[in-house]
Design an enzyme around this catalytic site. Structure first.
Site, PDB file in Angstrom:
ATOM      1  N   PRO A  25      44.424  77.081  -9.634  1.00 40.27           N
ATOM      2  CG  PRO A  25      42.632  76.058 -10.836  1.00 40.27           C
ATOM      3  CD  PRO A  25      43.994  76.130 -10.931  1.00 40.27           C
ATOM      4  CE1 TYR A  26      46.373  72.522  -2.964  1.00 41.81           C
ATOM      5  CE2 TYR A  26      48.550  73.019  -3.653  1.00 41.81           C
ATOM      6  CZ  TYR A  26      48.110  72.417  -2.695  1.00 41.81           C
ATOM      7  OH  TYR A  26      48.436  72.253  -1.507  1.00 41.81           O
ATOM      8  CE1 TYR A  27      52.270  77.316  -5.512  1.00 44.34           C
ATOM      9  CE2 TYR A  27      51.430  75.818  -7.377  1.00 44.34           C
ATOM     10  CZ  TYR A  27      52.050  76.278  -6.330  1.00 44.34           C
ATOM     11  OH  TYR A  27      53.555  75.538  -6.061  1.00 44.34           O
TER      12      TYR A  27
END
Lengths: 214, 214
Positions: free
Chosen positions: A128-130
């Site tokens: 999700p961060y990516y």
């Protein structure tokens, strides 16, 4: 160059501010979220400005006014939720890009993440961060700005080596935060990094030489 | 038209599939995430295909092959975390856009959310969701596809009225899901909705008339 450091209170941001502050070539304006963060910077003679990445584009443009370059080194950090990943790492970054356009500041360096451009290489646990970093980078690529997108590997607090490896596609690796800060500093005026995006890890090359050979 | 409905098992998706299935003009291919979801559709004579929005662009392109249009009606839903907001509502949507390009399918209808284009009108509590929808819509606007972006207000399970209001900028409102499905259906071949994005709520106009006056 006067450089607005967005995320100046972060671990890379602080080291970059110090490098800029100690140089004769550049100077820093530290963008901070809270008034209580300013003293530490002002004690060192660093100009500060208060603005939130959750505010408006106009807030950020106003904070950036008069600068020649913007470095986006902010990150919501591991201690906050994915709401901040969406609001800060993605929307905050894109608002900063729009603020640069609005304030007429052409030079923009983004601190991204290793392989943020390659979906197939995103580790499951931080996918999700990516996603957030990926779409922030895309917005910068699609902007009219003179960008450099630096995608460092796993960030370490180790002492710097001053030696790096840079390439369009590095599968894995790590790098001390101070060497990321030094690479950002070295890229500011290096024409060879204009309109480029690359992965960055520790390696065998001097920073100045590595960025001349991208 | 053969229409790939992405999110066919969702509340709007199911009603859209039924409308397509009952029409003589169009037919549906229901894209589903799990094999156990297919029976319900196949019992009605609807073609199904299994593909995940967390899979690759190639997976989705392969699921879409041979269709004339794609409707993105998927949503991670309120019962999942913000990880799925990033992975499905944002990255899954953009992968579907890329799959459309890859499969040579030009027509693309996105089910977005009221005011997703206006940061200043995002309600605090669902801001992170709006960030995801916003950047998915941006990717579609920047694609070469023949898009329609429909931004419905608060979704209700009330019976449909068949009466809507459409405009570029509607601050607030709601609409039964069936009326959203009927509006999507009506937009498929309506040239006046090509390359348009608009807010949608319940109103006083027949759907067919409203979309001719955008």
């Amino acid at each position: 160059m006067k450089v607005l450091v967005v995320g100046a209170n972060g671990q890379i941001g602080k080291q970059l501010v110090d490098l800029l502050n100690e140089s004769t070539e550049h100077e820093a304006r530290a963008m901070l979220r809270k008034a209580e963060q300013t003293a530490e910077f002002e004690d060192k003679g660093v100009e500060t400005v208060i603005a939130s990445l959750e505010g408006t584009v106009e807030d950020i443009a106003s904070a950036a006014k008069g600068c020649d370059a913007i470095v986006f080194a902010a990150g919501s950090g591991g201690h906050t939720g994915l709401d901040k990943t969406l609001l800060v790492d993605l929307d905050g970054a894109v608002k900063t890009i729009e603020a640069a356009e609005q304030a007429g500041i052409d030079r923009f360096i983004m601190v991204s993440a290793l392989q943020a451009n390659n979906r197939e290489n995103w580790a499951e646990v931080i996918k999700p961060y990516y996603v957030a970093k990926h779409y922030a980078d895309r917005a910068l690529l699609q902007s009219g700005l003179n960008y450099t997108i630096i995608r460092p590997g796993g960030l370490l607090n180790d002492p710097g080596t001053g030696k790096i490896e840079i390439a369009e596609n590095i599968k894995t690796g790590s790098i001390p935060r101070i060497d990321v800060a030094k690479t950002i500093f070295a890229c500011l005026n290096e024409k060879n990094t204009f309109k480029k995006a690359f992965d960055l890890i520790s390696g065998d090359n001097n920073i100045a030489e590595a960025i001349k050979r991208i």
